[in-house]
Design an enzyme around this catalytic site. Structure first.
Site, PDB file in Angstrom:
ATOM      1  N   ASP A 181       0.635  -5.099   6.226  1.00 59.63           N
ATOM      2  CA  ASP A 181      -0.552  -5.273   7.074  1.00 59.63           C
ATOM      3  C   ASP A 181      -0.516  -4.247   8.209  1.00 59.63           C
ATOM      4  OD1 ASP A 181       1.691  -6.545   8.225  1.00 59.63           O
ATOM      5  OD2 ASP A 181       0.423  -7.780   9.504  1.00 59.63           O
ATOM      6  N   ASP A 230       7.467  -8.429  -8.964  1.00 62.97           N
ATOM      7  CA  ASP A 230       7.049  -7.109  -8.457  1.00 62.97           C
ATOM      8  C   ASP A 230       5.542  -6.952  -8.656  1.00 62.97           C
ATOM      9  OD1 ASP A 230       7.046  -4.576  -7.425  1.00 62.97           O
ATOM     10  OD2 ASP A 230       7.703  -3.624  -9.292  1.00 62.97           O
ATOM     11  N   GLU A 276       6.665  -8.106  -0.213  1.00 70.35           N
ATOM     12  CA  GLU A 276       6.135  -7.231   0.831  1.00 70.35           C
ATOM     13  C   GLU A 276       7.265  -6.307   1.317  1.00 70.35           C
ATOM     14  OE1 GLU A 276       3.672  -9.294   3.589  1.00 70.35           O
ATOM     15  OE2 GLU A 276       3.150  -7.487   4.721  1.00 70.35           O
ATOM     16  N   HIS A 324       3.816  -5.219  -1.750  1.00 69.70           N
ATOM     17  CA  HIS A 324       2.570  -5.566  -1.057  1.00 69.70           C
ATOM     18  C   HIS A 324       2.357  -4.616   0.125  1.00 69.70           C
ATOM     19  CE1 HIS A 324      -0.509  -8.423   0.389  1.00 69.70           C
ATOM     20  NE2 HIS A 324      -0.045  -8.149   1.597  1.00 69.70           N
TER      21      HIS A 324
HETATM   22  O1  9MR Z   1       9.211 -12.181   7.829  1.00 72.62           O
HETATM   23  C1  9MR Z   1       8.322 -13.219   8.193  1.00 72.62           C
HETATM   24  C2  9MR Z   1       8.853 -14.527   7.647  1.00 72.62           C
HETATM   25  O2  9MR Z   1      10.083 -14.867   8.272  1.00 72.62           O
HETATM   26  C3  9MR Z   1       7.832 -15.623   7.849  1.00 72.62           C
HETATM   27  O3  9MR Z   1       8.283 -16.794   7.214  1.00 72.62           O
HETATM   28  C4  9MR Z   1       6.487 -15.196   7.283  1.00 72.62           C
HETATM   29  C5  9MR Z   1       5.398 -16.260   7.458  1.00 72.62           C
HETATM   30  O4  9MR Z   1       5.123 -16.491   8.769  1.00 72.62           O
HETATM   31  O5  9MR Z   1       6.051 -13.999   7.900  1.00 72.62           O
HETATM   32  C6  9MR Z   1       6.932 -12.920   7.663  1.00 72.62           C
HETATM   33  O6  9MR Z   1       6.473 -11.811   8.352  1.00 72.62           O
HETATM   34  C7  9MR Z   1       5.236 -11.258   7.942  1.00 72.62           C
HETATM   35  C8  9MR Z   1       4.351 -11.263   9.171  1.00 72.62           C
HETATM   36  O7  9MR Z   1       4.026 -12.572   9.509  1.00 72.62           O
HETATM   37  C9  9MR Z   1       3.087 -10.406   8.990  1.00 72.62           C
HETATM   38  N1  9MR Z   1       3.420  -9.092   8.514  1.00 72.62           N
HETATM   39  C10 9MR Z   1       4.161  -9.115   7.277  1.00 72.62           C
HETATM   40  C11 9MR Z   1       5.482  -9.836   7.481  1.00 72.62           C
HETATM   41  C12 9MR Z   1       6.350  -9.776   6.217  1.00 72.62           C
HETATM   42  O8  9MR Z   1       5.828 -10.518   5.179  1.00 72.62           O
END
Ligand code: 9MR
Length: 717
Positions: free
Chosen positions: A203, A577, A586, A529
């Site tokens: 993102d 994947d 991601e 992702h």
């Molecule tokens: O790494 C984060 C993980 O620990 C959380 O459980 C999750 C849901 O809140 O979010 C992950 O971080 C994401 C972030 O919220 C938005 N950008 C992408 C991050 C990686 O997926």
């Protein structure tokens, strides 16, 4: 009292959070165009698909129902058996849901390419055994951060044309940020220039807590390498960054891109909550996939300050003040003053928590337990300044003696006490000897815990069976950092072995035979992702560049693709994947940072290794020399196997020479360091071909020729 670790990790909070987490991916995703096949392993013999170090551990795991020991054979590229032995039956491996045996060929010390390990009619994918195995991963994993930069064009000459893109979020339409970003309603009545930094992940959000820990890891990688006398591998002109050749180690140039952003996120003087850091800045609503960052049309918003973000800024900026000082004292001063302001503001606002519910348009990074962030920030400020106020904050924190500072689930963006311990254990400080020894013992005790867990598992993973949560690969790599730090503190080889074996896990020795690092291994993740590296959705867009780590197995199945394709998976196999599986696939700065750390560690030669293959040869010829000046011709030959497309040549002048003009290249000089960039028309150098350019300059009496050159980061002969 420290909170119970198992309740603190966001992914283990409660079912309600799973719903919240789904909102992280609540973007308007186009349906996945082609469903990637389930990542089926191609062979029952699971090895590190890149290979092994000649002096390192060499183990592979075999999936088999056999209960008796089997014969393994190591074959070289010609098919000759160069070593053989017997596997060790392990029986059921719970996280993988498989019955496995382990082959150990560590005693083989030869080197070469195209080895396979054959067991019971199956063979591993071919792999190498060589001392320079991790040299390219060291730079590729670090280059990930340049790719993720916001507010600067990503330059084709550094990354290749497929990955080049215009600058984004600099206030140019359709972007609506990040040069004058308003707060969310009621948070503030002004705008801030929060350009720069790294996009967090797939993102376009920029989050201070995650940026802070990632920056800390990058800078810690340099600080550790420097203690080991190996900082030159991360020094100036070692990475493909625009600042190469400026006299500053490139990894610090890269981290500074984020540090400048983090400091822009600090509430200015004279405003409510002055000195605190805004928790995050991101789009008002989730954007669709794919989307190049410069095409993001969403309004951007600053979210209210939080204590956690403020302390992350304090910790990263205090570390900056210590590590950058020899290279840029003014920047170090700026970091220290930001860190002090942040600390003071956090003390005045100790419970401004970012809520888990704030996940519209960006991730929440919620955290309601910040005593560990206080401890980490205090440790950094104390290690940097030696001041008694910070020392008292360290020794007065329950985390200073808590047995759970290193939890079974490793450290992470919400669990930062371990970072304070790592700094206090390794950076000289004024703690009484007994106390410092106790801190050091806590590091080695944590490492011993990871080693015993690895010993109990068929795939030698340092995480427990219930530790496969969102970003589990980041957790694995973070554990490796603790192991490597224990190796530094004790000199004991078993910790290095453990750290290297976590790399084996990430690169293919795992339940699904998957290398989770793009470009590394035959069955490597390539559909992570990401809104720009979205080839799976749009064939005109690239796959992720080499060196990008996927989040990894997440047994909670927190996205629709995972729920559809992975139901019933064993925890360590809950990965796909597919670009739609944001909870397993991601990329993120806080996962690539420990990968880069670990790759730099693994790339260090601890024994005599082979020299890296020569990719370039340079001749420097002084054409004419007069009392105060000279002209010279520089000829670069591409001696590597692939074409060079865009080049930068670096050298240092040994005799105080100054370049005054150049032809057929753009030449800049900073101190003794010279950087020559191609002139555009001569950017391509085919294998075996040369490019020449000329310089004119002044000297102060002698005019000795430079002797060492690097071309695009590679040392030339
Ligand atoms: O790494 C984060 C993980 O620990 C959380 O459980 C999750 C849901 O809140 O979010 C992950 O971080 C994401 C972030 O919220 C938005 N950008 C992408 C991050 C990686 O997926």
């Amino acid at each position: 009292m420290p909170a119970t670790p198992s309740l603190r990790h966001p992914t283990r909070l409660a079912a309600a959070l799973v719903t919240a987490s789904l909102l992280v991916g609540g973007f308007l995703a186009a349906p996945t165009a082609t469903a990637a096949p389930h990542t089926a392993a191609t062979t029952a013999v699971r090895a590190n698909q890149v290979g092994y170090l000649p002096d390192g551990p060499k183990r592979a795991t075999v999936v088999t129902t056999a209960t008796q020991s089997l014969t393994w054979q190591l074959r070289d590229a010609s098919g000759a058996v160069v070593a053989s032995g017997a596997t060790v039956p392990r029986g059921a491996d719970t996280p993988a849901g498989q019955s496995v045996q382990v082959a150990d060929f560590s005693s083989y010390r030869g080197s070469g390419s195209g080895y396979v390990l054959a067991v019971d009619g199956s063979a591993s994918v071919p792999f190498d055994i060589r001392a320079n195995l991790y040299d390219t991963l060291r730079s590729d994993a670090m280059a990930f951060f340049y790719h993720q930069r916001s507010g600067i064009p990503i330059d084709a000459s550094l990354v290749g044309s497929a990955y080049a893109r215009p600058a984004a979020h600099l206030g140019v339409a359709p972007n609506q940020g990040d040069t004058a970003v308003p707060c969310q309603a009621t948070v503030c009545d002004y705008t801030r220039d929060v350009r720069g930094g790294w996009y967090d992940a797939g993102d376009h959000g920029k989050y201070v807590v995650n940026g802070g820990i990632s920056t800390w890891l990058m800078v810690n990688s340099f600080e550790r390498a420097k203690r080991a006398g190996n900082e030159s591998a991360l020094g100036d002109s070692t990475l493909r960054v625009p600042e190469r050749g400026n006299g500053m180690p490139d990894v610090l140039d890269e981290a500074r891109w984020e540090l400048d952003f983090l400091m822009r996120m600090q509430v200015p003087e004279g405003k409510p909550y002055t000195g605190m850091a805004f928790h995050k800045i991101h789009d008002a609503a989730w954007t669709g996939m794919p989307l190049r960052p410069d095409q993001d049309p969403q309004p951007r918003e600053l979210h209210r300050p939080s204590t956690a973000a403020t302390l992350n800024l304090a910790a990263a900026a205090a570390q900056c003040a210590r590590v950058y000082r020899p290279y840029d004292a003014a920047f170090a001063d700026r970091c220290l003053s930001a860190a002090r302001r942040a600390w003071t503001a956090a003390r005045a606002n100790p419970a401004l928590y970012a809520p888990d519910s704030d996940s519209t348009g960006g991730g929440a990074y919620g955290d309601t337990q910040v005593t560990d962030e206080f401890y980490w920030a205090a440790a950094e400020l104390y290690a940097t300044t030696g001041e008694s106020g910070y020392r008292d904050a360290v020794t007065g924190s329950s985390w200073h003696t808590s047995a759970t500072a290193f939890s079974a689930y490793g450290f992470g963006w919400a669990d930062t006490a371990a970072l304070g311990r790592l700094t206090l254990a390794t950076v000289p400080n004024g703690l009484p000897t007994a106390d410092r020894d106790r801190v050091r013992t806590s590091v080695t005790a944590a490492a011993d815990g990871y080693l015993s867990r690895m010993a109990a598992q068929g795939y030698a993973v340092p995480v427990p069976a219930d530790g496969y949560f969102w970003g589990s690969n980041g957790e694995v790599a973070n554990d490796a950092i603790v192991l490597a730090t224990a190796a530094e503190l004790t000199g004991e080889g078993r910790y290095r072995t453990g750290a290297l074996e976590t790399m084996d896990y990430l690169l293919g020795r795992n339940a699904i035979g998957q290398s989770y690092v793009s470009g590394y291994g035959r069955t490597a993740s390539h559909n992570q992702h990401h809104r720009f590296w979205a080839h799976q959705l749009d064939a005109s867009l690239p796959n992720p560049p080499a060196g990008a780590l996927a989040g990894g197995p997440d047994s909670a199945l927190q996205d629709p693709v995972a729920q559809e394709k992975l139901t019933g998976c064993a925890p360590a196999a809950c990965y796909i994947d597919d670009i739609g599986s944001y909870s397993t696939n991601e990329v993120a700065v806080n996962w690539n940072a420990p990968l880069a750390w670990l790759a730099a560690y693994a790339a260090e030669r601890t024994t005599t290794g082979e020299p890296p293959t020569g990719l370039c040869a340079v001749t420097y010829r002084a054409d004419s020399v007069w009392s105060t000046g000279f002209t010279a011709t520089v000829t670069v030959k591409n001696t590597g196997p692939t074409a060079v497309d865009g080049w930068q040549l670096n050298w240092a002048y040994p005799g105080g020479q100054r370049v005054t003009s150049a032809w057929n290249a753009t030449v800049t000089q900073n101190g003794t360091a010279v950087l020559a960039r191609d002139a555009g028309w001569n950017r391509a150098i085919a294998p075996g071909a040369t490019a020449s350019f000329g310089v004119q300059g002044t000297h102060t009496g002698a005019n000795p020729s430079p002797t060492a050159f690097t071309l695009n980061g590679n040392t030339c002969t």
